[in-house]
Design a protein around this motif. Structure first.
Motif, PDB file in Angstrom:
ATOM      1  N   LYS A 550      41.229  45.071  84.057  1.00  0.00           N
ATOM      2  CA  LYS A 550      41.955  46.212  84.270  1.00  0.00           C
ATOM      3  C   LYS A 550      41.405  46.976  85.330  1.00  0.00           C
ATOM      4  O   LYS A 550      42.353  47.594  86.761  1.00  0.00           O
ATOM      5  CB  LYS A 550      42.743  47.807  83.431  1.00  0.00           C
ATOM      6  N   ALA A 551      40.614  47.209  85.322  1.00  0.00           N
ATOM      7  CA  ALA A 551      39.872  47.229  86.877  1.00  0.00           C
ATOM      8  C   ALA A 551      39.059  46.092  87.896  1.00  0.00           C
ATOM      9  O   ALA A 551      40.181  46.558  89.118  1.00  0.00           O
ATOM     10  CB  ALA A 551      38.140  47.704  86.615  1.00  0.00           C
ATOM     11  N   SER A 552      39.795  44.539  87.071  1.00  0.00           N
ATOM     12  CA  SER A 552      39.677  44.001  88.331  1.00  0.00           C
ATOM     13  C   SER A 552      40.780  43.063  88.454  1.00  0.00           C
ATOM     14  O   SER A 552      41.119  41.987  89.474  1.00  0.00           O
ATOM     15  CB  SER A 552      39.024  42.625  87.413  1.00  0.00           C
ATOM     16  N   GLN A 553      42.457  43.834  87.230  1.00  0.00           N
ATOM     17  CA  GLN A 553      43.135  43.065  87.846  1.00  0.00           C
ATOM     18  C   GLN A 553      44.378  44.329  87.678  1.00  0.00           C
ATOM     19  O   GLN A 553      45.274  44.493  86.864  1.00  0.00           O
ATOM     20  CB  GLN A 553      44.200  42.620  86.243  1.00  0.00           C
ATOM     21  N   PRO A 554      44.150  45.720  88.445  1.00  0.00           N
ATOM     22  CA  PRO A 554      45.449  46.835  88.642  1.00  0.00           C
ATOM     23  C   PRO A 554      46.677  45.978  88.725  1.00  0.00           C
ATOM     24  O   PRO A 554      47.260  47.272  88.278  1.00  0.00           O
ATOM     25  CB  PRO A 554      44.696  46.947  89.830  1.00  0.00           C
ATOM     26  N   ALA A 555      47.175  45.162  89.222  1.00  0.00           N
ATOM     27  CA  ALA A 555      48.569  44.878  89.295  1.00  0.00           C
ATOM     28  C   ALA A 555      48.783  44.718  87.577  1.00  0.00           C
ATOM     29  O   ALA A 555      50.076  44.555  87.555  1.00  0.00           O
ATOM     30  CB  ALA A 555      48.772  43.756  90.387  1.00  0.00           C
ATOM     31  N   ASN A 556      48.343  43.758  86.919  1.00  0.00           N
ATOM     32  CA  ASN A 556      48.562  43.883  85.669  1.00  0.00           C
ATOM     33  C   ASN A 556      48.073  45.100  84.290  1.00  0.00           C
ATOM     34  O   ASN A 556      48.195  44.465  82.816  1.00  0.00           O
ATOM     35  CB  ASN A 556      48.085  42.330  84.879  1.00  0.00           C
ATOM     36  N   ASP A 558      50.136  46.999  82.579  1.00  0.00           N
ATOM     37  CA  ASP A 558      51.194  47.048  81.246  1.00  0.00           C
ATOM     38  C   ASP A 558      51.423  46.295  80.922  1.00  0.00           C
ATOM     39  O   ASP A 558      50.725  46.107  79.549  1.00  0.00           O
ATOM     40  CB  ASP A 558      52.110  46.943  82.514  1.00  0.00           C
ATOM     41  N   GLU A 559      50.267  44.606  81.270  1.00  0.00           N
ATOM     42  CA  GLU A 559      50.817  43.350  80.638  1.00  0.00           C
ATOM     43  C   GLU A 559      49.475  43.891  79.924  1.00  0.00           C
ATOM     44  O   GLU A 559      49.435  43.438  78.634  1.00  0.00           O
ATOM     45  CB  GLU A 559      50.674  41.996  81.530  1.00  0.00           C
ATOM     46  N   LEU A 560      48.008  44.396  80.284  1.00  0.00           N
ATOM     47  CA  LEU A 560      46.940  44.233  79.754  1.00  0.00           C
ATOM     48  C   LEU A 560      47.082  45.351  78.664  1.00  0.00           C
ATOM     49  O   LEU A 560      46.345  45.084  77.879  1.00  0.00           O
ATOM     50  CB  LEU A 560      45.416  44.715  80.753  1.00  0.00           C
ATOM     51  N   GLU A 561      47.878  46.171  78.596  1.00  0.00           N
ATOM     52  CA  GLU A 561      47.623  47.107  77.823  1.00  0.00           C
ATOM     53  C   GLU A 561      48.534  47.294  76.569  1.00  0.00           C
ATOM     54  O   GLU A 561      47.898  47.152  76.022  1.00  0.00           O
ATOM     55  CB  GLU A 561      48.559  48.707  78.461  1.00  0.00           C
ATOM     56  N   ARG A 562      49.354  46.185  77.125  1.00  0.00           N
ATOM     57  CA  ARG A 562      50.278  45.599  75.891  1.00  0.00           C
ATOM     58  C   ARG A 562      49.100  44.489  75.178  1.00  0.00           C
ATOM     59  O   ARG A 562      48.916  44.933  73.355  1.00  0.00           O
ATOM     60  CB  ARG A 562      51.214  45.179  76.018  1.00  0.00           C
TER      61      ARG A 562
END
Length: 701
Positions: A550-556, A558-562
């Motif tokens: 999440k720190a490296s891909q802030p744009a994703n 929501d997808e990372l949380e799922r």
């Protein structure tokens, strides 16, 4: 305070009178066998005299055939250590007086103080029957009071007669209704000499049923010896007794009852029965009625069920947005709230199903359904009364199993309960729908027959066929020797009692919510805990991994949380359990994710779809089509699709046959009063599901 037993034939209005006397709200029905337990309540007869009313199961005579009839019989023969009655109130149906007077005459000869409460006088008048109450009272030698408990009429007069009988103002008739002693004079005298205080008629019952009485071994041997010494024949004695009683009853009826021409009286009923019980048209009409019943449960219940689901969904979303992200808020929304939703969402189906069944009972058609199907059902160990529970199970097995109470024979009731969950309930529909859409092509046979529709129908038919087969096999293993008597009164056709329909709907819903709901809540909370928590090291590693992503891909995010939620589920105790059973389910074509769905589905089958949505990282706002696409794209480790035709068919067969419904098991335990039968049901259905799914997978691979 005195003890008063309330007895009478089934359908004579006994439950209604019990309510009127005691003020307690008990089940009111018109189908034989509804009252299966002893119920008690208090009433005040006079200022000085109170009474405990004991509502005893309905029985047609003093020759019991069913378990509930034995309850009443033992009380009347003073063989029940818990219940002792000082007098009886015996209900007699004025519209069927001849049959009811048989039981009345037997009670009189037991020499128990009794008041006869004459019910159904309004129905008798509609049939053109006129009864001379004073003449009937004189011939019987006991007080007779006309009552209408539904309208609370005649209750003060009945209480007055009860008080007068209790204080010995009315005396027990000294003369027997028939000369019982002449049925077996030497044997009767011999038993009366050995056991003091018996009437002639009671002595006969000691000779017939002493094995069921609480007597010393010496007394048992003595009575057995008298039977042999005087060649006492129980069957012949009973037959002669019944013939003599009906001969005397016929004379009483001629003197006190005016009946219309029987040809005119039964004209409407017979004409209707010629159509509804016809060898061909009867079955066509039956199938049409059941089709309409089946469709109505789905169509009418759909709207309130959707409303309940929407309400809980909205409430869950709102709570998630306003509550802090803590363990207790997750427990509230995904544990308690989800559990309540799983309980209440079935209430509309249960209420509508029982409402429609009560309509069929009240109109008199339910008895005709049992009559029509008895011959077929008896071949597999069931009887005609097994049909409605099995048909009802297409909506939900929980209320269907509750309706099996109407089956008097213990073995046939158990067999019905054991096979009823094999019917495809509505909870299986979401599973069938998504799997058929996944693996069955949307083709039309002959240009108009849907292949997917045929597969759906085939699943329903497979459940019916296997239920019949299992019942046929199981009847050889259940060693209950109770003889089956399919004795069913075909009632007059009449308009339904809408108040009774409403009362039944509310009471059945209450029973489900209170009794089965407790178990559903416990299992829901347990599954939430298993799905939310896992070994600390595993869960910590997942959190660290996705925190870095999440720190490296802030744009994703929501997808990372799922994906994180899906990964946490995989490493939760439920996920670990899914992977641990993967070697067992791999021969069926399933992976560990399907294993998790199988585990969570044991709370409720429809949980399968929600579990798949979580596992495949589909958000709540995605449609069913997107879930199907995700499942279509799912690959195994070797790159092969997870959901092939073989896997899809295997999974549908598994969900058709497996006992994945904790509420059903809870109701089976409640109805059988033992964990033995739910355990047997869980074992045989899970084993059958595994074997049949394995065969299906191998066949279509």
């Amino acid at each position: 305070m005195i003890q008063i037993g309330l007895v009478g034939n089934p359908n004579s209005g006994k439950s209604s009178l019990f309510n009127a006397l005691t003020g307690l709200n008990q089940k009111v029905g018109n189908f034989p066998g509804v009252t299966v337990d002893k119920k008690t309540g208090n009433t005040q007869l006079t200022e000085q005299l109170a009474a405990t009313i004991i509502d005893l199961p309905g029985t047609y005579s003093l020759y019991p055939k069913r378990g509930d009839e034995w309850v009443t019989y033992k009380v009347l023969m003073e063989q029940d250590t818990d219940v002792k009655v000082d007098m009886l109130v015996l209900l007699a149906d004025a519209a069927n007086l001849k049959r009811n007077l048989l039981f009345v005459s037997q009670i009189i000869d037991l020499k128990i103080p009794v008041v006869v409460a004459l019910t159904m006088m309004d129905l008798a008048r509609q049939k053109g029957i006129e009864i001379d109450i004073e003449g009937l009272e004189r011939e019987l030698g006991v007080p007779v009071v006309v009552v209408n408990p539904r309208k609370n009429k005649g209750i003060p007069q009945l209480k007055k007669a009860m008080a007068a009988t209790a204080t010995h103002q009315y005396r027990i008739p000294s003369r027997d209704f028939i000369t019982n002693k002449e049925l077996a004079p030497q044997a009767v005298d011999a038993v009366k000499e050995e056991i003091a205080g018996l009437s002639d008629y009671k002595a006969i019952h000691y000779l017939i049923n002493h094995e069921h009485f609480q007597l010393s071994p010496a007394e048992q041997d003595l009575i057995e010896g008298k039977e042999k010494a005087f060649n006492f024949n129980p069957t012949k004695t009973q037959a002669e007794e019944i013939l003599q009683r009906y001969a005397r009853i016929k004379g009483i009826m001629q003197q006190t009852v005016v009946e219309p021409d029987p040809l005119h009286k039964s004209l409407f009923t017979e004409k209707l029965d010629k159509l509804l019980l016809h060898r061909v048209w009867g079955y066509i009409i039956l199938l049409s009625v059941l089709f309409l019943l089946f469709q109505s449960v789905f169509l009418i219940a759909q709207y309130p069920m959707d409303a309940i689901e929407w309400t809980f969904g909205y409430l869950g979303s709102w709570l998630s947005s306003v509550l802090p992200q803590t363990w207790w808020s997750d427990l509230l929304t995904n544990g308690i709230l989800a559990g309540l939703s799983g309980i209440l969402v079935f209430v509309p189906q249960i209420m509508i199903l029982f409402g429609l069944i009560t309509l069929l009972e009240d109109t008199g058609y339910m008895a005709r359904i049992s009559f029509l199907t008895d011959k077929l059902m008896r071949k597999v160990g069931l009887n005609g009364k097994s049909v409605m529970p099995m048909i009802s199970a297409f909506a939900c097995a929980v209320p269907a199993i509750m309706t099996a109470r109407n089956i008097e024979n213990t073995k046939e009731r158990l067999l019905t309960i054991l096979v009823t969950p094999l019917m495809s309930c509505s909870a299986r529909l979401p599973v069938y729908t998504i799997l058929i859409g996944l693996v069955i092509p949307s083709k039309k046979l002959l240009g108009f027959i849907s292949l997917q529709g045929l597969v759906m129908m085939g699943l329903y038919l497979l459940g019916i066929v296997l239920a019949m087969l299992i019942s046929y096999i199981a009847k050889w293993f259940i060693k209950i020797k109770e003889k089956s008597f399919f004795i069913l009164e075909l009632p007059m056709y009449r308009a339904p009692r809408w108040k009774n329909v409403g009362t039944t709907m509310v009471q059945k819903a209450k029973i489900f919510v209170v009794d089965a709901g407790k178990v559903i809540m416990v299992i829901s909370l347990l599954l939430w805990a298993l799905s939310s928590y896992g070994p600390a090291d595993r869960m910590s590693n997942v959190e660290k991994q996705y925190a870095a992503l999440k720190a490296s891909q802030p744009a994703n995010v929501d997808e990372l949380e799922r994906e994180e939620n899906s990964e946490k589920l995989a490493n939760s105790y439920a996920g670990i359990l899914g992977k641990s059973i993967e070697p067992v389910i791999r021969p069926l074509g399933y992976d560990w994710k399907i294993g998790i769905a199988l585990i969570t589905s044991f709370a409720a089958r429809e949980v399968f779809v929600g579990t798949m949505a979580t596992l495949y990282s589909v958000g709540d706002d995605d449609s069913g089509l997107l879930l199907r696409e995700k499942m279509q794209q799912a690959k195994k480790a070797d790159g092969q699709p997870v959901y092939t035709l073989a896997t899809g068919i295997s999974l549908m067969v598994f969900y058709l046959l497996a006992m994945q419904c904790m509420s059903t098991l809870a109701v089976v335990k409640r109805e059988t009063r033992s964990w033995k039968w739910p355990a047997i049901q869980l074992a045989y259905m899970t084993g059958l599901a595994y074997v049949m799914s394995l065969l299906a997978y191998q066949l279509f691979s």
